[in-house]
Each structure stands twice: as C-alpha cells, then as structure tokens.
Design a protein around this motif. Structure first.
Motif, PDB file in Angstrom:
ATOM      1  N   GLU A 223       0.157  -3.851  -7.974  1.00  0.00           N
ATOM      2  CA  GLU A 223       0.285  -3.734  -6.519  1.00  0.00           C
ATOM      3  C   GLU A 223      -1.008  -3.240  -5.893  1.00  0.00           C
ATOM      4  OE1 GLU A 223       4.937  -2.397  -6.072  1.00  0.00           O
ATOM      5  OE2 GLU A 223       3.410  -0.837  -6.052  1.00  0.00           O
ATOM      6  N   PRO A 224      -1.400  -3.817  -4.745  1.00  0.00           N
ATOM      7  CA  PRO A 224      -2.537  -3.293  -3.985  1.00  0.00           C
ATOM      8  C   PRO A 224      -2.062  -2.328  -2.907  1.00  0.00           C
ATOM      9  CG  PRO A 224      -1.919  -5.414  -3.091  1.00  0.00           C
ATOM     10  CD  PRO A 224      -0.979  -5.129  -4.244  1.00  0.00           C
ATOM     11  N   TYR A 225      -2.934  -1.395  -2.522  1.00  0.00           N
ATOM     12  CA  TYR A 225      -2.614  -0.409  -1.485  1.00  0.00           C
ATOM     13  C   TYR A 225      -3.738  -0.346  -0.462  1.00  0.00           C
ATOM     14  CZ  TYR A 225       0.435   0.824  -5.338  1.00  0.00           C
ATOM     15  OH  TYR A 225       1.338   0.755  -6.366  1.00  0.00           O
ATOM     16  N   ALA A 226      -3.385  -0.124   0.783  1.00  0.00           N
ATOM     17  CA  ALA A 226      -4.346  -0.130   1.881  1.00  0.00           C
ATOM     18  C   ALA A 226      -5.195   1.137   1.951  1.00  0.00           C
ATOM     19  CB  ALA A 226      -3.623  -0.347   3.210  1.00  0.00           C
ATOM     20  N   SER A 227      -4.726   2.244   1.401  1.00  0.00           N
ATOM     21  CA  SER A 227      -5.484   3.497   1.483  1.00  0.00           C
ATOM     22  C   SER A 227      -5.152   4.393   0.293  1.00  0.00           C
ATOM     23  CB  SER A 227      -5.148   4.242   2.778  1.00  0.00           C
ATOM     24  OG  SER A 227      -3.821   4.752   2.719  1.00  0.00           O
ATOM     25  N   ALA A 228      -5.988   5.411   0.099  1.00  0.00           N
ATOM     26  CA  ALA A 228      -5.740   6.388  -0.965  1.00  0.00           C
ATOM     27  C   ALA A 228      -4.436   7.132  -0.721  1.00  0.00           C
ATOM     28  CB  ALA A 228      -6.909   7.366  -1.054  1.00  0.00           C
ATOM     29  N   GLU A 229      -4.157   7.444   0.531  1.00  0.00           N
ATOM     30  CA  GLU A 229      -2.913   8.155   0.867  1.00  0.00           C
ATOM     31  C   GLU A 229      -1.685   7.329   0.488  1.00  0.00           C
ATOM     32  OE1 GLU A 229      -0.427   9.839   4.710  1.00  0.00           O
ATOM     33  OE2 GLU A 229      -2.476   9.179   5.000  1.00  0.00           O
ATOM     34  N   ILE A 230      -1.696   6.059   0.832  1.00  0.00           N
ATOM     35  CA  ILE A 230      -0.564   5.182   0.505  1.00  0.00           C
ATOM     36  C   ILE A 230      -0.427   5.048  -1.003  1.00  0.00           C
ATOM     37  CG2 ILE A 230       0.268   2.794   0.612  1.00  0.00           C
ATOM     38  CD1 ILE A 230      -0.912   2.672   3.466  1.00  0.00           C
ATOM     39  N   ALA A 231      -1.542   4.870  -1.709  1.00  0.00           N
ATOM     40  CA  ALA A 231      -1.509   4.736  -3.165  1.00  0.00           C
ATOM     41  C   ALA A 231      -0.939   5.989  -3.803  1.00  0.00           C
ATOM     42  CB  ALA A 231      -2.908   4.452  -3.699  1.00  0.00           C
ATOM     43  N   THR A 232      -1.371   7.152  -3.353  1.00  0.00           N
ATOM     44  CA  THR A 232      -0.891   8.405  -3.911  1.00  0.00           C
ATOM     45  C   THR A 232       0.595   8.591  -3.676  1.00  0.00           C
ATOM     46  OG1 THR A 232      -3.060   9.434  -3.584  1.00  0.00           O
ATOM     47  CG2 THR A 232      -1.195  10.918  -3.867  1.00  0.00           C
ATOM     48  N   ARG A 233       1.048   8.324  -2.446  1.00  0.00           N
ATOM     49  CA  ARG A 233       2.483   8.436  -2.147  1.00  0.00           C
ATOM     50  C   ARG A 233       3.300   7.489  -3.027  1.00  0.00           C
ATOM     51  NH1 ARG A 233       1.670   7.625   3.680  1.00  0.00           N
ATOM     52  NH2 ARG A 233       3.057   5.882   3.336  1.00  0.00           N
ATOM     53  N   ARG A 234       2.842   6.271  -3.189  1.00  0.00           N
ATOM     54  CA  ARG A 234       3.563   5.280  -3.991  1.00  0.00           C
ATOM     55  C   ARG A 234       3.621   5.713  -5.456  1.00  0.00           C
ATOM     56  NH1 ARG A 234       7.419   1.638  -4.714  1.00  0.00           N
ATOM     57  NH2 ARG A 234       6.716  -0.234  -5.758  1.00  0.00           N
ATOM     58  N   LEU A 235       2.499   6.169  -5.977  1.00  0.00           N
ATOM     59  CA  LEU A 235       2.458   6.548  -7.387  1.00  0.00           C
ATOM     60  C   LEU A 235       3.243   7.823  -7.682  1.00  0.00           C
ATOM     61  CD1 LEU A 235      -1.232   5.576  -8.152  1.00  0.00           C
ATOM     62  CD2 LEU A 235       0.843   4.285  -8.662  1.00  0.00           C
ATOM     63  N   LEU A 236       3.422   8.655  -6.651  1.00  0.00           N
ATOM     64  CA  LEU A 236       4.243   9.852  -6.818  1.00  0.00           C
ATOM     65  C   LEU A 236       5.710   9.590  -6.518  1.00  0.00           C
ATOM     66  CD1 LEU A 236       1.879  12.568  -5.253  1.00  0.00           C
ATOM     67  CD2 LEU A 236       2.363  12.140  -7.680  1.00  0.00           C
ATOM     68  N   GLY A 237       6.020   8.367  -6.105  1.00  0.00           N
ATOM     69  CA  GLY A 237       7.405   7.982  -5.848  1.00  0.00           C
ATOM     70  C   GLY A 237       7.895   8.315  -4.453  1.00  0.00           C
ATOM     71  N   ALA A 238       6.991   8.652  -3.542  1.00  0.00           N
ATOM     72  CA  ALA A 238       7.398   9.012  -2.188  1.00  0.00           C
ATOM     73  C   ALA A 238       7.364   7.840  -1.226  1.00  0.00           C
ATOM     74  CB  ALA A 238       6.504  10.137  -1.649  1.00  0.00           C
ATOM     75  N   ALA A 239       6.922   6.689  -1.665  1.00  0.00           N
ATOM     76  CA  ALA A 239       6.833   5.534  -0.760  1.00  0.00           C
ATOM     77  C   ALA A 239       7.705   4.414  -1.251  1.00  0.00           C
ATOM     78  CB  ALA A 239       5.391   5.052  -0.655  1.00  0.00           C
TER      79      ALA A 239
END
Length: 67
Positions: free
Chosen positions: A51-67
């Motif tokens: 999966e691609p992510y638009a920003s570091a914040e979005i990537a971090t949230r996704r990888l931590l399970g918050a997105a």
C-alpha cells in the motif's frame, strides 16, 4: 478521448527500499485517504501490505492500526 499513461494510476510492487513499476502511470492513490500521489513524490509505503501512503502521518497511523 484516449488517456495516455500519464493520466492514469500506475501499478507498483513495493519493496523495503523502493518500488517497481508493473504498469505505467504517473500516480498512485493513497490506501487510506484516496489522495492522488505523483510517483516523483511517493515516499511512504508498506511492502508487507503493498500500500502507498500520502504522508508520514498517514503511514504511521495505518501501520499502528489507527487508520
């Protein structure tokens, strides 16, 4: 009207240190927000989730399970 490869999303294979273009295009869509990300500015992705992510914040949230 025909679309050139520059007007459509690319298909990529994401690895730990980069990505490989499988199908030409000029952008991908963020897996969380749906935002269009030009390939030249794509910096965040998950090789595990492919999966691609638009920003570091979005990537971090996704990888931590918050997105």
């Amino acid at each position: 009207m025909l679309m050139s490869s520059a007007d459509r999303p690319a298909t990529l294979r994401y690895g730990p240190n980069g990505f490989r273009v499988l199908s030409p295009g000029n952008h991908v869509l963020c897996a969380v927000s749906g935002e269009k990300i030009p390939l030249e500015v794509l910096r965040y992705w998950s090789g595990e989730r492919q999966e691609p992510y638009a920003s570091a914040e979005i990537a971090t949230r996704r990888l931590l399970g918050a997105a």
